[in-house]
Motif scaffolding. Structure first.
Motif, PDB file in Angstrom:
ATOM      1  N   UNK A  59       0.839  -1.206   0.000  1.00  0.00           N
ATOM      2  CA  UNK A  59       0.000   0.000   0.000  1.00  0.00           C
ATOM      3  C   UNK A  59       0.871   1.253   0.000  1.00  0.00           C
ATOM      4  N   UNK A  60       1.928   1.243   0.807  1.00  0.00           N
ATOM      5  CA  UNK A  60       2.836   2.407   0.857  1.00  0.00           C
ATOM      6  C   UNK A  60       3.445   2.659  -0.516  1.00  0.00           C
ATOM      7  N   UNK A  61       3.920   1.603  -1.175  1.00  0.00           N
ATOM      8  CA  UNK A  61       4.566   1.776  -2.480  1.00  0.00           C
ATOM      9  C   UNK A  61       3.558   2.211  -3.534  1.00  0.00           C
ATOM     10  N   UNK A  62       2.297   1.731  -3.438  1.00  0.00           N
ATOM     11  CA  UNK A  62       1.269   2.169  -4.375  1.00  0.00           C
ATOM     12  C   UNK A  62       0.936   3.643  -4.188  1.00  0.00           C
ATOM     13  N   UNK A  63       1.030   4.149  -2.967  1.00  0.00           N
ATOM     14  CA  UNK A  63       0.776   5.561  -2.718  1.00  0.00           C
ATOM     15  C   UNK A  63       1.935   6.425  -3.189  1.00  0.00           C
ATOM     16  N   UNK A  64       3.143   5.880  -3.191  1.00  0.00           N
ATOM     17  CA  UNK A  64       4.308   6.660  -3.611  1.00  0.00           C
ATOM     18  C   UNK A  64       4.528   6.636  -5.115  1.00  0.00           C
ATOM     19  N   UNK A  65       4.156   5.537  -5.765  1.00  0.00           N
ATOM     20  CA  UNK A  65       4.437   5.375  -7.193  1.00  0.00           C
ATOM     21  C   UNK A  65       3.181   5.021  -7.969  1.00  0.00           C
ATOM     22  N   UNK A  66       3.160   5.458  -9.208  1.00  0.00           N
ATOM     23  CA  UNK A  66       2.133   5.005 -10.142  1.00  0.00           C
ATOM     24  C   UNK A  66       2.849   4.366 -11.327  1.00  0.00           C
ATOM     25  N   UNK A  67       2.183   3.408 -11.927  1.00  0.00           N
ATOM     26  CA  UNK A  67       2.771   2.704 -13.064  1.00  0.00           C
ATOM     27  C   UNK A  67       1.988   3.045 -14.316  1.00  0.00           C
ATOM     28  N   UNK A  68       2.681   3.498 -15.320  1.00  0.00           N
ATOM     29  CA  UNK A  68       2.086   3.787 -16.622  1.00  0.00           C
ATOM     30  C   UNK A  68       2.961   3.148 -17.685  1.00  0.00           C
ATOM     31  N   UNK A  69       2.441   2.147 -18.347  1.00  0.00           N
ATOM     32  CA  UNK A  69       3.158   1.461 -19.424  1.00  0.00           C
ATOM     33  C   UNK A  69       4.537   0.985 -18.965  1.00  0.00           C
ATOM     34  N   UNK A  70       4.585   0.281 -17.858  1.00  0.00           N
ATOM     35  CA  UNK A  70       5.800  -0.314 -17.290  1.00  0.00           C
ATOM     36  C   UNK A  70       6.829   0.733 -16.847  1.00  0.00           C
ATOM     37  N   UNK A  71       6.390   1.954 -16.633  1.00  0.00           N
ATOM     38  CA  UNK A  71       7.264   3.004 -16.126  1.00  0.00           C
ATOM     39  C   UNK A  71       6.745   3.438 -14.767  1.00  0.00           C
TER      40      UNK A  71
END
Length: 189
Positions: A82-94
């Motif tokens: 959950x912490x990592x999902x709040x810090x990062x978003x993934x768009x087209x493997x980036x």
């Protein structure tokens, strides 16, 4: 002529169950898009708003007695993913860092590699993907080998391969440092 669908012993109007589509963009650049039944869209919207650290802007559009349960429950806030999902978003493997930060590029690289390990389940991240992620996080286009030389010498990052086939991987010490950095970044969110 009315168009009805027999479902679960009930006659349901197809017009009422027509898939809906919603798309919106927040002022900070976050985007949301969903298509499907209204319950599904509401569940996904609430999950998205929770994920980016905002409460639901308004109550659900309509309460439904649908026998279909939501497919993606909101994760508890204390889980690691959950912490990592709040810090990062993934768009087209980036992977892109959500909050704006003034961390040094080496620390951002540690965070990106840790997020790739946790969110994408990829312990090694290619040099091309890492460079692209760093660029989307606002790190100027420096050569990765020079940028990460200190982290490699300190034993926090392992580099394998050469030139375009090079991959970077965090050591346990590097992941621990990235974890501490993620805790500091997650505080003000």
């Amino acid at each position: 002529m009315e168009n009805f669908l027999e479902w679960g012993g009930k006659r349901m109007n197809n017009e009422e169950n027509k898939p809906l589509k919603i798309r919106f963009r927040l002022p900070n650049g976050e985007e949301f898009e969903a298509e499907g039944p209204q319950d599904f869209i509401e569940t996904q919207r609430n999950y998205f708003l929770t994920l980016i650290g905002r409460a639901a802007i308004r109550p659900p559009l309509q309460q439904s007695n649908s026998p279909i349960s939501p497919t993606l429950p909101t994760p508890p806030p204390h889980t690691e993913i959950y912490r990592w999902e709040r810090l990062f978003k993934e768009e087209e493997h980036t992977l892109t860092l959500r909050p704006k930060t003034k961390l040094p590029p080496q620390d951002i690289a540690l965070l990106v590699l840790a997020a790739a390990r946790v969110l994408l389940n990829r312990p090694a991240y290619s040099a091309l993907e890492l460079a692209h992620s760093l660029k989307t996080c606002g790190v100027a286009g420096n050569r990765l080998d020079r940028l990460l030389a200190g982290e490699i010498q300190a034993g926090r990052i392992l580099a394998q391969g050469a030139k375009r086939s090079r991959t970077y991987q965090l050591t346990d010490e590097g992941f621990a440092r990235a974890f501490v950095l993620s805790e500091k970044l997650a505080q003000p969110i």
